[in-house]
Design a protein around this motif. Structure first.
Motif, PDB file in Angstrom:
ATOM      1  N   ARG A  78     -40.530 -17.915  19.070  1.00  0.00           N
ATOM      2  CA  ARG A  78     -40.129 -18.438  17.920  1.00  0.00           C
ATOM      3  C   ARG A  78     -41.395 -19.165  17.137  1.00  0.00           C
ATOM      4  N   ALA A  79     -42.123 -19.863  18.075  1.00  0.00           N
ATOM      5  CA  ALA A  79     -43.432 -20.345  17.373  1.00  0.00           C
ATOM      6  C   ALA A  79     -44.327 -19.380  16.766  1.00  0.00           C
ATOM      7  N   ALA A  80     -44.387 -18.490  17.597  1.00  0.00           N
ATOM      8  CA  ALA A  80     -45.260 -17.360  16.827  1.00  0.00           C
ATOM      9  C   ALA A  80     -44.663 -16.616  15.675  1.00  0.00           C
ATOM     10  N   VAL A  81     -43.445 -16.476  15.449  1.00  0.00           N
ATOM     11  CA  VAL A  81     -42.659 -15.713  14.263  1.00  0.00           C
ATOM     12  C   VAL A  81     -42.814 -16.712  13.383  1.00  0.00           C
ATOM     13  N   ARG A  82     -42.700 -18.053  13.571  1.00  0.00           N
ATOM     14  CA  ARG A  82     -42.782 -19.073  12.305  1.00  0.00           C
ATOM     15  C   ARG A  82     -44.264 -19.154  11.743  1.00  0.00           C
ATOM     16  N   GLU A  83     -45.333 -18.914  12.656  1.00  0.00           N
ATOM     17  CA  GLU A  83     -46.850 -18.917  12.076  1.00  0.00           C
ATOM     18  C   GLU A  83     -46.991 -17.688  11.365  1.00  0.00           C
ATOM     19  N   VAL A  84     -46.401 -16.573  11.815  1.00  0.00           N
ATOM     20  CA  VAL A  84     -46.724 -15.355  11.184  1.00  0.00           C
ATOM     21  C   VAL A  84     -46.190 -15.326   9.660  1.00  0.00           C
ATOM     22  N   ALA A  85     -44.830 -15.874   9.562  1.00  0.00           N
ATOM     23  CA  ALA A  85     -44.088 -15.692   8.537  1.00  0.00           C
ATOM     24  C   ALA A  85     -44.461 -16.837   7.456  1.00  0.00           C
TER      25      ALA A  85
END
Length: 85
Positions: A78-85
């Motif tokens: 989830r944290a990685a997805v937030r960083e990419v978005a």
């Protein structure tokens, strides 16, 4: 003889800026499943400290450890997805 005393204001200080921010509370909420999984794993480990481990106990400990790893991976993803978005 010199007395050791605390500064009362420093010990019991309270200010609005010391409260967690909404972003910090959201981060805690996002990590709560992983935190609860860690607590459950610790409960299992503590329960197994004072007795002989049977097959079911070993499975239970392994299941809780797997749950912790799954929850941590979910939080990290989830944290990685937030960083990419």
């Amino acid at each position: 003889m010199s007395h050791i005393v605390t500064v009362q204001e420093a010990v019991t200080a309270f200010a609005d800026w010391m409260e967690p921010t909404d972003a910090e509370l959201d981060a805690i909420d996002a990590e709560m499943p992983a935190i609860l999984a860690d607590v459950e794993e610790l409960d299992v480990r503590i329960a197994l400290l004072d007795r002989v481990h049977g097959e079911l106990d070993t499975r239970r400990a392994r299941r809780e450890r797997h749950r912790v790893l799954v929850e941590r991976a979910t939080v990290a993803n989830r944290a990685a997805v937030r960083e990419v978005a």
